[in-house]
Design a protein around this motif. Structure first.
Motif, PDB file in Angstrom:
ATOM      1  N   GLU A 133       4.408   3.395  -5.599  1.00 58.00           N
ATOM      2  CA  GLU A 133       5.003   4.616  -5.054  1.00 58.00           C
ATOM      3  C   GLU A 133       5.350   4.337  -3.599  1.00 58.00           C
ATOM      4  OE1 GLU A 133       2.408   7.912  -5.663  1.00 58.00           O
ATOM      5  OE2 GLU A 133       2.320   7.631  -7.862  1.00 58.00           O
ATOM      6  N   VAL A 134       6.643   4.388  -3.271  1.00 62.06           N
ATOM      7  CA  VAL A 134       7.126   4.041  -1.946  1.00 62.06           C
ATOM      8  C   VAL A 134       7.922   5.208  -1.382  1.00 62.06           C
ATOM      9  CG1 VAL A 134       8.498   2.421  -0.579  1.00 62.06           C
ATOM     10  CG2 VAL A 134       7.247   1.607  -2.592  1.00 62.06           C
ATOM     11  N   GLU A 135       7.542   5.656  -0.181  1.00 65.09           N
ATOM     12  CA  GLU A 135       8.269   6.720   0.513  1.00 65.09           C
ATOM     13  C   GLU A 135       8.698   6.185   1.865  1.00 65.09           C
ATOM     14  OE1 GLU A 135       5.631  10.023   0.805  1.00 65.09           O
ATOM     15  OE2 GLU A 135       5.091   9.983  -1.328  1.00 65.09           O
ATOM     16  N   ALA A 136       9.989   6.243   2.147  1.00 64.97           N
ATOM     17  CA  ALA A 136      10.521   5.733   3.415  1.00 64.97           C
ATOM     18  C   ALA A 136      11.063   6.885   4.244  1.00 64.97           C
ATOM     19  CB  ALA A 136      11.614   4.704   3.159  1.00 64.97           C
ATOM     20  N   ASP A 137      10.506   7.053   5.432  1.00 60.57           N
ATOM     21  CA  ASP A 137      10.984   8.038   6.395  1.00 60.57           C
ATOM     22  C   ASP A 137      11.457   7.262   7.618  1.00 60.57           C
ATOM     23  OD1 ASP A 137      11.551  10.170   7.991  1.00 60.57           O
ATOM     24  OD2 ASP A 137       9.471  10.784   8.325  1.00 60.57           O
ATOM     25  N   GLY A 138      12.729   6.844   7.558  1.00 60.70           N
ATOM     26  CA  GLY A 138      13.182   5.935   8.605  1.00 60.70           C
ATOM     27  C   GLY A 138      12.438   4.629   8.479  1.00 60.70           C
ATOM     28  N   GLU A 139      11.819   4.191   9.576  1.00 63.61           N
ATOM     29  CA  GLU A 139      11.092   2.923   9.523  1.00 63.61           C
ATOM     30  C   GLU A 139       9.610   3.114   9.238  1.00 63.61           C
ATOM     31  OE1 GLU A 139      10.619   0.352  12.717  1.00 63.61           O
ATOM     32  OE2 GLU A 139       9.144   1.640  13.653  1.00 63.61           O
ATOM     33  N   LEU A 140       9.187   4.360   9.051  1.00 63.87           N
ATOM     34  CA  LEU A 140       7.811   4.616   8.626  1.00 63.87           C
ATOM     35  C   LEU A 140       7.771   4.633   7.104  1.00 63.87           C
ATOM     36  CD1 LEU A 140       6.723   7.400  11.147  1.00 63.87           C
ATOM     37  CD2 LEU A 140       6.182   4.958  11.223  1.00 63.87           C
ATOM     38  N   VAL A 141       7.053   3.699   6.519  1.00 63.62           N
ATOM     39  CA  VAL A 141       7.047   3.531   5.078  1.00 63.62           C
ATOM     40  C   VAL A 141       5.630   3.725   4.550  1.00 63.62           C
ATOM     41  CG1 VAL A 141       7.550   1.965   3.173  1.00 63.62           C
ATOM     42  CG2 VAL A 141       8.970   1.920   5.227  1.00 63.62           C
ATOM     43  N   THR A 142       5.501   4.597   3.565  1.00 62.82           N
ATOM     44  CA  THR A 142       4.211   4.854   2.933  1.00 62.82           C
ATOM     45  C   THR A 142       4.205   4.229   1.548  1.00 62.82           C
ATOM     46  OG1 THR A 142       3.992   6.942   4.140  1.00 62.82           O
ATOM     47  CG2 THR A 142       2.589   6.632   2.205  1.00 62.82           C
ATOM     48  N   ARG A 175      -1.170   3.807   2.389  1.00 60.54           N
ATOM     49  CA  ARG A 175      -1.105   3.503   3.820  1.00 60.54           C
ATOM     50  C   ARG A 175       0.338   3.647   4.289  1.00 60.54           C
ATOM     51  NH1 ARG A 175      -3.603  -1.178   5.486  1.00 60.54           N
ATOM     52  NH2 ARG A 175      -4.802  -1.260   3.567  1.00 60.54           N
ATOM     53  N   THR A 176       0.480   3.944   5.581  1.00 60.74           N
ATOM     54  CA  THR A 176       1.797   4.066   6.207  1.00 60.74           C
ATOM     55  C   THR A 176       1.932   2.992   7.269  1.00 60.74           C
ATOM     56  OG1 THR A 176       1.884   6.463   5.815  1.00 60.74           O
ATOM     57  CG2 THR A 176       3.367   5.579   7.497  1.00 60.74           C
ATOM     58  N   ILE A 177       3.048   2.256   7.236  1.00 58.55           N
ATOM     59  CA  ILE A 177       3.280   1.194   8.209  1.00 58.55           C
ATOM     60  C   ILE A 177       4.589   1.460   8.948  1.00 58.55           C
ATOM     61  CG2 ILE A 177       2.025  -0.506   6.830  1.00 58.55           C
ATOM     62  CD1 ILE A 177       4.771  -1.705   6.074  1.00 58.55           C
ATOM     63  N   ALA A 178       4.659   0.994  10.200  1.00 53.41           N
ATOM     64  CA  ALA A 178       5.911   0.994  10.961  1.00 53.41           C
ATOM     65  C   ALA A 178       6.523  -0.398  10.806  1.00 53.41           C
ATOM     66  CB  ALA A 178       5.638   1.314  12.431  1.00 53.41           C
ATOM     67  N   LEU A 179       7.722  -0.463  10.296  1.00 47.82           N
ATOM     68  CA  LEU A 179       8.332  -1.752   9.954  1.00 47.82           C
ATOM     69  C   LEU A 179       8.429  -2.687  11.157  1.00 47.82           C
ATOM     70  CD1 LEU A 179      11.170  -0.553   7.549  1.00 47.82           C
ATOM     71  CD2 LEU A 179       9.006  -1.644   6.925  1.00 47.82           C
ATOM     72  N   HIS A 180       8.740  -2.152  12.355  1.00 47.01           N
ATOM     73  CA  HIS A 180       8.945  -3.041  13.502  1.00 47.01           C
ATOM     74  C   HIS A 180       7.650  -3.722  13.945  1.00 47.01           C
ATOM     75  CE1 HIS A 180       7.495   0.336  16.071  1.00 47.01           C
ATOM     76  NE2 HIS A 180       7.153  -0.638  16.893  1.00 47.01           N
ATOM     77  N   ARG A 205       9.714  -2.606  -5.854  1.00 48.04           N
ATOM     78  CA  ARG A 205      10.590  -1.536  -5.384  1.00 48.04           C
ATOM     79  C   ARG A 205      11.400  -2.054  -4.195  1.00 48.04           C
ATOM     80  NH1 ARG A 205      11.251   2.815  -8.863  1.00 48.04           N
ATOM     81  NH2 ARG A 205       9.250   3.262  -9.871  1.00 48.04           N
ATOM     82  N   VAL A 206      12.600  -1.511  -4.030  1.00 52.22           N
ATOM     83  CA  VAL A 206      13.492  -1.944  -2.957  1.00 52.22           C
ATOM     84  C   VAL A 206      13.951  -0.704  -2.189  1.00 52.22           C
ATOM     85  CG1 VAL A 206      15.630  -3.161  -2.378  1.00 52.22           C
ATOM     86  CG2 VAL A 206      14.275  -3.883  -4.366  1.00 52.22           C
ATOM     87  N   PHE A 207      13.927  -0.764  -0.873  1.00 49.50           N
ATOM     88  CA  PHE A 207      14.473   0.318  -0.054  1.00 49.50           C
ATOM     89  C   PHE A 207      15.207  -0.291   1.128  1.00 49.50           C
ATOM     90  CE2 PHE A 207      10.389  -0.547   1.865  1.00 49.50           C
ATOM     91  CZ  PHE A 207      10.606  -0.389   3.220  1.00 49.50           C
ATOM     92  N   ARG A 208      15.993   0.537   1.816  1.00 50.27           N
ATOM     93  CA  ARG A 208      16.816   0.049   2.917  1.00 50.27           C
ATOM     94  C   ARG A 208      16.630   0.901   4.164  1.00 50.27           C
ATOM     95  NH1 ARG A 208      19.341  -2.084  -1.417  1.00 50.27           N
ATOM     96  NH2 ARG A 208      20.511  -4.019  -1.067  1.00 50.27           N
ATOM     97  N   LEU A 209      16.670   0.251   5.303  1.00 48.79           N
ATOM     98  CA  LEU A 209      16.662   0.927   6.596  1.00 48.79           C
ATOM     99  C   LEU A 209      18.087   0.887   7.122  1.00 48.79           C
ATOM    100  CD1 LEU A 209      14.874   2.189   8.836  1.00 48.79           C
ATOM    101  CD2 LEU A 209      14.750  -0.085   9.859  1.00 48.79           C
TER     102      LEU A 209
END
Length: 220
Positions: A133-142, A175-180, A205-209
Motif C-alpha cells: 500500500e503506497v500513498e504519495a503526497d508530493g515527495e512524502l511517501v507512506t 512508515r512515511t519517508i521524504a524522498l530527498h 508498485r510504481v509512482f512518480r514525482l
C-alpha cells in the motif's frame, strides 16, 4: 577476448536479466511452466511461469518495429495486479471478447540485425498479489505491506531498480519517508518492491514525482 567499447552495454543488459531471474527464481523453476502460449500478434513469443499467487510471462519480440499493446491472455484475480518487471510500469489488463489480456511494451531494434544473435527485444509481465500500500503526497511517501510474509522487506528505488544503485530498505510496518533524504533531488519514477526473506519479489508498485516539484526543506 578483449574489452570492446560496447561491453558495458552488454554487461548492463546481463545485470538486468540476472536480477530479474534471481528475484523470481522459484517461478522460473516451475516444472509445469507453459512454453509458447498463444499470442494475439505474430512475431512475438511468450512463455508462462507460476509461483503460488505470482504468474510471470516472458516475451521475446522478433519485430524490428517493436510492439505495444495487448498480447497474452492473463487472469488477474481480485486483489492482484499487472506489472511489467522489465520496464517497471504498472499495467491495466486489456479486455477483448470477454477475455482479459496482458499488454506488453517491447522496444524496436535495427532490422539489419534480423537473423543474427543480436536480433530481438524482450518484456516480462507479472501478475502479483497486492500486498503493498503506497500513498504519495508530493515527495512524502507512506508505505506499508500488511499481511506480507514474516521476514519480508520493502525496497524503494529511484528509477528502475538495478545492481548499479542501492535502494532504501525498510520493514513492512507503516512508515512515511521524504524522498530527498534518501535519493537527493531525483524526480520522476520511483519503484517500491516487496521481497520475502529469500530475496524473491512478492509485489511491486510504481509512482512518480512531478518534475520541478517544490520541496519542503525545513520543519519547525
Amino acid at each position: 577476448p578483449g574489452r570492446p567499447d560496447w561491453i558495458e552495454e552488454e554487461l548492463r543488459f546481463l545485470g538486468r536479466t540476472t536480477k530479474l531471474l534471481r528475484e523470481n527464481s522459484t517461478a522460473f523453476l516451475d516444472p509445469a511452466w507453459e512454453p509458447l502460449v498463444p499470442t494475439i500478434e505474430e512475431g512475438l513469443w511468450a512463455n508462462r511461469w507460476r509461483d503460488g499467487a505470482k504468474t510471470v510471462i516472458t516475451v521475446l519480440s522478433l519485430r524490428p518495429e517493436g510492439y505495444k499493446g495487448p498480447l497474452v491472455e492473463a487472469e488477474v484475480p481480485k486483489g492482484s495486479h499487472l506489472v511489467s518487471l522489465w520496464n517497471h510500469e504498472e499495467l491495466e489488463p486489456f479486455a477483448k471478447e470477454g477475455r482479459s489480456y496482458a499488454p506488453v511494451d517491447v522496444a524496436a531494434f535495427d532490422a539489419a540485425k534480423l537473423g543474427t544473435r543480436l536480433e530481438g527485444n524482450v518484456d516480462c509481465v507479472a501478475v502479483l498479489p497486492g500486498f503493498l500500500e503506497v500513498e504519495a503526497d508530493g515527495e512524502l511517501v507512506t508505505v506499508e505491506a500488511p499481511g506480507a510474509p514474516a521476514g519480508s522487506r520493502v525496497a524503494v528505488s529511484a528509477g528502475n531498480p538495478s545492481y548499479a544503485q542501492t535502494p532504501a530498505s525498510f520493514g513492512t510496518e507503516r512508515r512515511t519517508i521524504a524522498l530527498h533524504e534518501h535519493f537527493g533531488f531525483r524526480e520522476e519514477k520511483f519503484v517500491v518492491q516487496l521481497f520475502d526473506v529469500r530475496g524473491e519479489l512478492i509485489d511491486e508498485r510504481v509512482f512518480r514525482l512531478p518534475l520541478a516539484f517544490p520541496r519542503l526543506m525545513t520543519k519547525v
